[in-house]
Motif scaffolding. Structure first.
Motif, PDB file in Angstrom:
ATOM      1  N   UNK A  19     135.351  37.932  97.020  1.00  0.00           N
ATOM      2  CA  UNK A  19     135.363  39.051  97.962  1.00  0.00           C
ATOM      3  C   UNK A  19     134.497  38.728  99.174  1.00  0.00           C
ATOM      4  N   UNK A  20     134.775  39.331 100.321  1.00  0.00           N
ATOM      5  CA  UNK A  20     133.899  39.154 101.481  1.00  0.00           C
ATOM      6  C   UNK A  20     132.459  39.549 101.182  1.00  0.00           C
ATOM      7  N   UNK A  21     132.281  40.560 100.346  1.00  0.00           N
ATOM      8  CA  UNK A  21     130.931  41.011 100.013  1.00  0.00           C
ATOM      9  C   UNK A  21     130.145  39.929  99.266  1.00  0.00           C
ATOM     10  N   UNK A  22     130.840  39.144  98.447  1.00  0.00           N
ATOM     11  CA  UNK A  22     130.156  38.042  97.763  1.00  0.00           C
ATOM     12  C   UNK A  22     129.697  36.981  98.755  1.00  0.00           C
ATOM     13  N   UNK A  23     130.510  36.734  99.773  1.00  0.00           N
ATOM     14  CA  UNK A  23     130.099  35.779 100.811  1.00  0.00           C
ATOM     15  C   UNK A  23     128.900  36.333 101.581  1.00  0.00           C
ATOM     16  N   UNK A  24     128.938  37.629 101.893  1.00  0.00           N
ATOM     17  CA  UNK A  24     127.793  38.245 102.551  1.00  0.00           C
ATOM     18  C   UNK A  24     126.529  38.141 101.724  1.00  0.00           C
ATOM     19  N   UNK A  25     126.649  38.338 100.412  1.00  0.00           N
ATOM     20  CA  UNK A  25     125.494  38.236  99.525  1.00  0.00           C
ATOM     21  C   UNK A  25     124.968  36.802  99.464  1.00  0.00           C
ATOM     22  N   UNK A  26     125.883  35.828  99.483  1.00  0.00           N
ATOM     23  CA  UNK A  26     125.465  34.426  99.464  1.00  0.00           C
ATOM     24  C   UNK A  26     124.680  34.074 100.722  1.00  0.00           C
ATOM     25  N   UNK A  27     125.179  34.524 101.875  1.00  0.00           N
ATOM     26  CA  UNK A  27     124.460  34.267 103.129  1.00  0.00           C
ATOM     27  C   UNK A  27     123.091  34.932 103.091  1.00  0.00           C
ATOM     28  N   UNK A  28     123.028  36.129 102.545  1.00  0.00           N
ATOM     29  CA  UNK A  28     121.742  36.823 102.456  1.00  0.00           C
ATOM     30  C   UNK A  28     120.751  36.042 101.594  1.00  0.00           C
ATOM     31  N   UNK A  29     121.218  35.484 100.483  1.00  0.00           N
ATOM     32  CA  UNK A  29     120.346  34.657  99.646  1.00  0.00           C
ATOM     33  C   UNK A  29     119.812  33.459 100.426  1.00  0.00           C
ATOM     34  N   UNK A  30     120.685  32.819 101.202  1.00  0.00           N
ATOM     35  CA  UNK A  30     120.250  31.679 102.001  1.00  0.00           C
ATOM     36  C   UNK A  30     119.264  32.114 103.079  1.00  0.00           C
ATOM     37  N   UNK A  31     119.522  33.255 103.697  1.00  0.00           N
ATOM     38  CA  UNK A  31     118.624  33.766 104.732  1.00  0.00           C
ATOM     39  C   UNK A  31     117.253  34.092 104.169  1.00  0.00           C
ATOM     40  N   UNK A  32     117.214  34.490 102.902  1.00  0.00           N
ATOM     41  CA  UNK A  32     115.937  34.820 102.250  1.00  0.00           C
ATOM     42  C   UNK A  32     115.146  33.585 101.856  1.00  0.00           C
ATOM     43  N   UNK A  33     115.735  32.403 102.004  1.00  0.00           N
ATOM     44  CA  UNK A  33     114.995  31.184 101.727  1.00  0.00           C
ATOM     45  C   UNK A  33     115.590  30.274 100.680  1.00  0.00           C
ATOM     46  N   UNK A  34     116.697  30.677 100.063  1.00  0.00           N
ATOM     47  CA  UNK A  34     117.332  29.809  99.079  1.00  0.00           C
ATOM     48  C   UNK A  34     117.866  28.565  99.779  1.00  0.00           C
ATOM     49  N   UNK A  35     117.615  27.397  99.187  1.00  0.00           N
ATOM     50  CA  UNK A  35     118.191  26.167  99.714  1.00  0.00           C
ATOM     51  C   UNK A  35     117.266  25.389 100.626  1.00  0.00           C
ATOM     52  N   UNK A  36     117.083  24.118 100.318  1.00  0.00           N
ATOM     53  CA  UNK A  36     116.310  23.242 101.177  1.00  0.00           C
ATOM     54  C   UNK A  36     117.154  22.776 102.353  1.00  0.00           C
ATOM     55  N   UNK A  37     116.483  22.302 103.392  1.00  0.00           N
ATOM     56  CA  UNK A  37     117.163  21.805 104.583  1.00  0.00           C
ATOM     57  C   UNK A  37     118.236  20.778 104.202  1.00  0.00           C
ATOM     58  N   UNK A  38     119.463  20.990 104.699  1.00  0.00           N
ATOM     59  CA  UNK A  38     120.560  20.070 104.449  1.00  0.00           C
ATOM     60  C   UNK A  38     121.420  20.422 103.251  1.00  0.00           C
ATOM     61  N   UNK A  39     121.054  21.440 102.492  1.00  0.00           N
ATOM     62  CA  UNK A  39     121.805  21.787 101.283  1.00  0.00           C
ATOM     63  C   UNK A  39     123.153  22.416 101.634  1.00  0.00           C
ATOM     64  N   UNK A  40     124.120  22.210 100.747  1.00  0.00           N
ATOM     65  CA  UNK A  40     125.449  22.814 100.874  1.00  0.00           C
ATOM     66  C   UNK A  40     125.736  23.598  99.602  1.00  0.00           C
ATOM     67  N   UNK A  41     126.342  24.771  99.759  1.00  0.00           N
ATOM     68  CA  UNK A  41     126.619  25.655  98.632  1.00  0.00           C
ATOM     69  C   UNK A  41     128.088  26.041  98.618  1.00  0.00           C
ATOM     70  N   UNK A  42     128.613  26.188  97.420  1.00  0.00           N
ATOM     71  CA  UNK A  42     129.972  26.684  97.227  1.00  0.00           C
ATOM     72  C   UNK A  42     129.888  28.082  96.629  1.00  0.00           C
ATOM     73  N   UNK A  43     130.729  29.006  97.104  1.00  0.00           N
ATOM     74  CA  UNK A  43     130.764  30.345  96.541  1.00  0.00           C
ATOM     75  C   UNK A  43     132.195  30.680  96.148  1.00  0.00           C
ATOM     76  N   UNK A  44     132.359  31.065  94.878  1.00  0.00           N
ATOM     77  CA  UNK A  44     133.642  31.498  94.336  1.00  0.00           C
ATOM     78  C   UNK A  44     133.444  32.882  93.733  1.00  0.00           C
TER      79      UNK A  44
END
Length: 249
Positions: free
Chosen positions: A216-241
Motif C-alpha cells: 500500500x502507499x501507506x506502507x511506503x510512507x511508513x518506510x520513508x518515515x523510518x528512514x527519516x527517523x534515522x534508520x539506515x547507514x549512509x549508502x544503504x538500500x531498502x526494499x519494501x513489500x
C-alpha cells in the motif's frame, strides 16, 4: 511536539500515489513538507487533505535549476525523490526510443540533479536524501522499456553520492528505497493490467499468483518515515513489500 518538528522536507511527485502517502507520513510526524509536482489541481487537493504542514510547489523535476532554487529557499533536512515518468506498458519492439528512454530523461535526470546539488550546496550535516527506486531495478520489467534500468541507475546514483559524502566528510546520508509492484497507484495499476493481459489472465488472478497482500502507499510512507527517523547507514538500500521492509545486501 513530534520527532520531526522543525524539519523541512522536500518531496517530489507529492500529488498522488506513493508521494502523497510519503508527504502524509512526514506531516503526521511534525515535518513541514514542500510537495513538488507539475499538476496544480492534484497538489492543491493534497494540500487540502494534509493541511498547514504541506506547502504545494508546482514545478517540473526535469528543470535542472530546480534543486538549487529549492535548497536555497528551504534548506531542507530531508529530500525524498519520488517523482518519475509513467512508462508506456509495451514490449520492446513496440516502443520508440523516446518511449523507451522516458524514465531516463525524468527519473535519472532528477536523481542526478538533486544528488549533485545536495553535494555541492551542500545540505547541512545530518540531512538525508532518499531516492525512491523500484524492485524492478532488481528483477527487470520487460513491459516498461528502460524503466528497470533507469531505476537501477537511480539506486547507483544514491550510492555514488553516499560515497562522495563520506569522502568529503559532509555528514549527509543518501539512501534508496525500492518499493514492490502494486496496483494501488496509477503507475503500478497500469503495469499490473499490462502483465495480466500478457499472461492471458485477469488482474485478480495475476495478483493472486503474486501472493497474499499488496503493498500500500501507506506502507511506503511508513518506510520513508523510518528512514527519516534515522534508520539506515549512509549508502544503504531498502526494499519494501506488503510483507517486509528490509535492507538489501
Amino acid at each position: 511536539m513530534t520527532e520531526l518538528s522543525g524539519t523541512t522536507a522536500i518531496v517530489t511527485g507529492a500529488s498522488r500515489g506513493f508521494g502523497r502517502a510519503i508527504a502524509a507520513s512526514l506531516v503526521g510526524a511534525g515535518a513541514r513538507v514542500v510537495g513538488v509536482a507539475r499538476d496544480r489541481t492534484a497538489l492543491e487537493s493534497t494540500a487540502e487533505l494534509l493541511g498547514d504542514g504541506f506547502e504545494p510547489c508546482v514545478a517540473d523535476v526535469t528543470d535542472f535549476t530546480l534543486p538549487g532554487r529549492l535548497f536555497d529557499a528551504y534548506r531542507p533536512g530531508l529530500v525524498v525523490l519520488n517523482a518519475g515518468a509513467r512508462p508506456l506498458p509495451r514490449a520492446l519492439q513496440q516502443l520508440t526510443w523516446e518511449a523507451f528512454s522516458s524514465a531516463w530523461e525524468t527519473d535519472v535526470r532528477q536523481a542526478f540533479a538533486f544528488h549533485r546539488e545536495a553535494l555541492l550546496a551542500p545540505l547541512e550535516p545530518g540531512s538525508t536524501v532518499i531516492a525512491v527506486s523500484s524492485r524492478a531495478a532488481i528483477g527487470g520489467s520487460p513491459l516498461s522499456g528502460g524503466y528497470a534500468g533507469a531505476k537501477a541507475t537511480v539506486r547507483f546514483v544514491a550510492g555514488y553520492a553516499a560515497d562522495e559524502s563520506t569522502r568529503a566528510g559532509l555528514g549527509i546520508r543518501f539512501l534508496s528505497l525500492l518499493p514492490d509492484l502494486t496496483d494501488a497507484t496509477g503507475l503500478g495499476g497500469a503495469a499490473v493490467d499490462a502483465y495480466a493481459r500478457r499472461l492471458g489472465i485477469d488482474v485478480a488472478e495475476f495478483l493472486r499468483r503474486r501472493g497474499p497482500g499488496q503493498l500500500s502507499p501507506e506502507q511506503v510512507g511508513a518506510a520513508v518515515l523510518d528512514l527519516a527517523r534515522g534508520k539506515g547507514e549512509n549508502g544503504a538500500a531498502y526494499c519494501v513489500t506488503a510483507e517486509a521492509f528490509e535492507q538489501l545486501g
